[in-house]
Structures are given as C-alpha cells and as structure tokens.
Design a protein around this motif. Structure first.
Motif, PDB file in Angstrom:
ATOM      1  N   LYS A  90       0.875  -1.196   0.121  1.00 53.68           N
ATOM      2  CA  LYS A  90      -0.015  -0.022   0.172  1.00 53.68           C
ATOM      3  C   LYS A  90       0.832   1.350   0.109  1.00 53.68           C
ATOM      4  N   GLU A 145       1.693   4.435   0.242  1.00 47.77           N
ATOM      5  CA  GLU A 145       1.128   5.731   0.802  1.00 47.77           C
ATOM      6  C   GLU A 145       2.007   6.948   0.647  1.00 47.77           C
ATOM      7  N   PHE A 196       1.362   9.040   4.466  1.00 50.67           N
ATOM      8  CA  PHE A 196      -0.079   8.345   4.951  1.00 50.67           C
ATOM      9  C   PHE A 196      -0.717   9.588   5.771  1.00 50.67           C
ATOM     10  N   ALA A 224      -7.636   3.595   4.704  1.00 53.24           N
ATOM     11  CA  ALA A 224      -6.728   3.037   3.816  1.00 53.24           C
ATOM     12  C   ALA A 224      -6.965   1.501   3.777  1.00 53.24           C
ATOM     13  N   HIS A 284      -1.532  -7.921   8.123  1.00 51.65           N
ATOM     14  CA  HIS A 284      -1.196  -6.608   7.733  1.00 51.65           C
ATOM     15  C   HIS A 284       0.139  -6.066   8.398  1.00 51.65           C
ATOM     16  N   LEU A 340       3.281  -3.189   9.110  1.00 48.88           N
ATOM     17  CA  LEU A 340       3.559  -1.741   8.723  1.00 48.88           C
ATOM     18  C   LEU A 340       4.523  -1.200   9.823  1.00 48.88           C
ATOM     19  N   ASN A 399      -1.243   4.565  13.199  1.00 53.48           N
ATOM     20  CA  ASN A 399      -1.510   4.293  12.114  1.00 53.48           C
ATOM     21  C   ASN A 399      -2.018   2.651  12.165  1.00 53.48           C
ATOM     22  N   TYR A 419      -5.721   1.571  11.232  1.00 52.35           N
ATOM     23  CA  TYR A 419      -5.992   0.382  10.313  1.00 52.35           C
ATOM     24  C   TYR A 419      -6.808  -0.743  10.991  1.00 52.35           C
ATOM     25  N   THR A 451       2.041  -1.557   4.458  1.00 49.73           N
ATOM     26  CA  THR A 451       1.944  -0.337   4.305  1.00 49.73           C
ATOM     27  C   THR A 451       3.162   0.146   4.175  1.00 49.73           C
ATOM     28  N   THR A 457       4.765   3.782   4.130  1.00 51.50           N
ATOM     29  CA  THR A 457       4.256   5.073   4.674  1.00 51.50           C
ATOM     30  C   THR A 457       4.609   6.305   4.150  1.00 51.50           C
TER      31      THR A 457
END
Length: 354
Positions: free
Chosen positions: A51, A53, A61, A168, A183, A185, A192, A196, A316, A318
């Motif tokens: 992802k 960002e 992000f 997101a 997920h 990150l 964040n 999420y 993610t 960022t």
C-alpha cells in the motif's frame, strides 16, 4: 468520462465519525496504489501487496488523517493548529492549514528532522519551532499549548486523525475483495496500526470483509518501546519518522496487536536501509527509511525460516523516499561511480556493453 478521485472526506463521507456540517479541507488524498510485489511474494511464500502511501499529496499517509482533523478544526472555529512532528506530520499539517488559510504551528526536535520534510513545512507557511529535546518533548509542549491557548492539536492523539487514516483499510479491501491475512506496517507513534485495525473491524462489521487480519508492527531497534514494553528516554534510529520513545497511541496499538493475534518486533538500522534499497531496486518503489521497516521485518522473518504460504499480506509503506534523500545518498556511496567522455562508444564501454 471517468470521475476524478475526490479525497477521503468526499469518498467516505458516510463512514467517518465526524460532526455534522464539517467543511471539507482536501487535497485529493487517498486512493493510493496497492502494488503487487513479486519479489516479496517469492521471498515469503505469500501473495504480498504494497500500500504505497507516499503517493498522497504531501508524500505520506499523514494526509489521510490530516484532511479530517483540519476539516473538523475549521468547522469548530479554529484559527490556528499545532503539532509535534518528526517531519511528515508537520509537512501534512502545514499543507492542509495553508489550504484552510489558518495558522500552522510546528514543534520539531532540533536537528532530528529530514531536510525535505522541514522544507515542506516552511514553504507551506508553518511557523517552525525547534525544541531542544525529542519528539515526546515536542508532543508534551503541543498538548500544553492546545490546553492553554486557542489552538487545535492535530497529532494522532486527536481521534479525528484515526478516522481519516482508517480509510486505507477500506481501499485495501476494495482491491483484494477481502481483508488480508496479515497486515504489516512500520510503527512509531502507533496511530496508524490503531487506525487500520479500526477500519478493518468496521469493514468486517459492515459485511465487506469476512475476516480480520493479524496486525504486525515493526519498530527500529533504537526506538522500540512497544517491543520492550517500556518508554525509551532517548530514541535513536536513522528512520526518523519512527524515532519515538513513548507512542501517543500506545494502548490502542497494543490492543490492535493483541486482539488480532499479532505482535511487535524490531529491526536494526542496517536492516531497514538494506530493505529500502532492495525495495527500490527490485520493485521500483522508493520509500523513506522508516517506511521500509515492515519490509525489513518480512525479510528478517524469511531469514529465520518463517513462511507465509498461501496467505495474503498487505504491507503499508508510509512515506516517499524523496522525503529523506540525504540518508540514502550518505549511506549508499556507490550510487553513481562511473564517468565517461561524451562519446557513444565510451558510454557503451562504461556500461559494459562493448
């Protein structure tokens, strides 16, 4: 004619828990790419998606949360906003404050902010105050200013920030058709991962996802309070965006990890920088050092023999790599090392083609 993406507030107006009548202060944030990573997929055994960002308007992000926080602040009559920042928050807040035509006040740790991010804040018109201390000191001062003076605090302790950042999760589900199994990150101030998790839960409750992902946060070894379980008085890491010793969203982040069956781990600065370069050279995705922490974590686990066969992983990343070019150029001394005369044959010889 295909319509243009309208930004977080317009696209998700019915899914944001904000006051009625809130105006829209937007730069068209959100709608960022979800990019398949063949390299990480092969490395982990999973189907890995990035992802990205860094494609938000100010390059991180933070714009998702800032559009909501600034819009609500303006709707409540704020004439100035304040934040503590290691860089990206200040850049984002200053841009949205400029859009809203209100005063942005930024507190940053002296000498601890990447030049690109500082330039953004300055050019967007922020009043930047350098604090002799770390991020946690800056946040403490920002809280005090918001409590004692007529300015609105827009750090991630402001729940409106998490409302924007949760979107997101919706976008990932829209593309994949369901939530991922895992997920991953980077985690600094921990807003964040909390956002999420909020978004995934809301999507599952609305029937848009059939499952909830395991949430995994990766910190830098020199700034890993969520790993050690205690604040870090003097956090140090080359990954300036996650150089935070006492995360503001600590309890929310721990709950996200615990409730999802996830956890926090840390990676070294060398592992972060290696992952940053590998991601750029193998996949064409250039991220700032902190953004590579999750990728570094997957690579570390792969070296330990961990496999994620038949799973789907969202990672993610960022912030854009152009946020902090000094680190890349000072660390990787072999980026440009060939010189030739202005001649085709000389260029071919230099390139190893002749």
């Amino acid at each position: 004619m295909t319509r243009q993406w309208r930004g977080v507030l317009e696209e998700y107006s019915d899914r944001l828990d904000i006051p009625d009548g809130t105006p829209t202060v937007s730069l068209g944030e959100g709608g960022t790419p979800l990019v398949h990573s063949p390299w990480l997929s092969e490395t982990t055994g999973a189907e890995v998606w990035l992802k990205v960002e860094g494609d938000n308007p100010t390059g991180s992000f933070k714009d998702r949360g800032m559009t909501v926080a600034l819009s609500v602040a303006v709707g409540e009559g704020a004439e100035a906003v304040v934040c503590a920042s290691t860089g990206n928050t200040s850049a984002s807040m200053a841009a949205y404050a400029a859009r809203a035509r209100i005063k942005p006040l930024v507190l940053v740790p002296r000498g601890k902010i990447a030049a690109g991010k500082l330039a953004q804040a300055i050019l967007h018109g922020a009043q930047v105050i350098m604090v002799r201390g770390n991020f946690d000191d800056c946040l403490r001062l920002s809280r005090g200013l918001a409590e004692q003076y007529s300015v609105a605090l827009v750090n991630s302790v402001n729940p409106m920030r998490l409302q924007g950042q949760k979107t997101a999760s919706f976008e990932i589900i829209d593309v994949l058709g369901d939530a991922p199994d895992l997920h991953v990150l980077p985690t600094g101030n921990a807003g964040n991962i909390s956002a999420y998790w909020l978004g995934y839960r809301e999507a599952r409750d609305a029937g848009e996802a059939t499952r909830l992902p395991v949430m995994r946060g990766w910190q830098a070894e020199g700034a890993a309070p969520l790993v050690t379980g205690a604040p870090v008085p003097d956090p140090e890491t080359v990954a300036s965006a996650i150089r935070i010793g006492n995360p503001a969203s600590w309890q929310l982040a721990v709950r996200a990890a615990d409730d999802s069956g996830g956890k926090f781990r840390s990676v070294s600065d060398d592992q972060i920088l290696a992952a940053q370069r590998e991601l750029a050279s193998r996949e064409g995705v250039f991220v700032e050092p902190a953004s590579a922490a999750g990728v570094a974590g997957l690579l570390l686990e792969a070296s330990e023999g961990v496999r994620y066969d038949d799973q789907r992983i969202a990672v993610t990343v960022t912030g854009h790599g152009l946020k902090d070019i000094d680190t890349a150029l000072s660390t990787f001394t072999d980026l440009v090392d060939t010189v030739c005369d202005a001649d085709v044959d000389a260029a071919a010889a230099a390139a190893g083609l002749a």
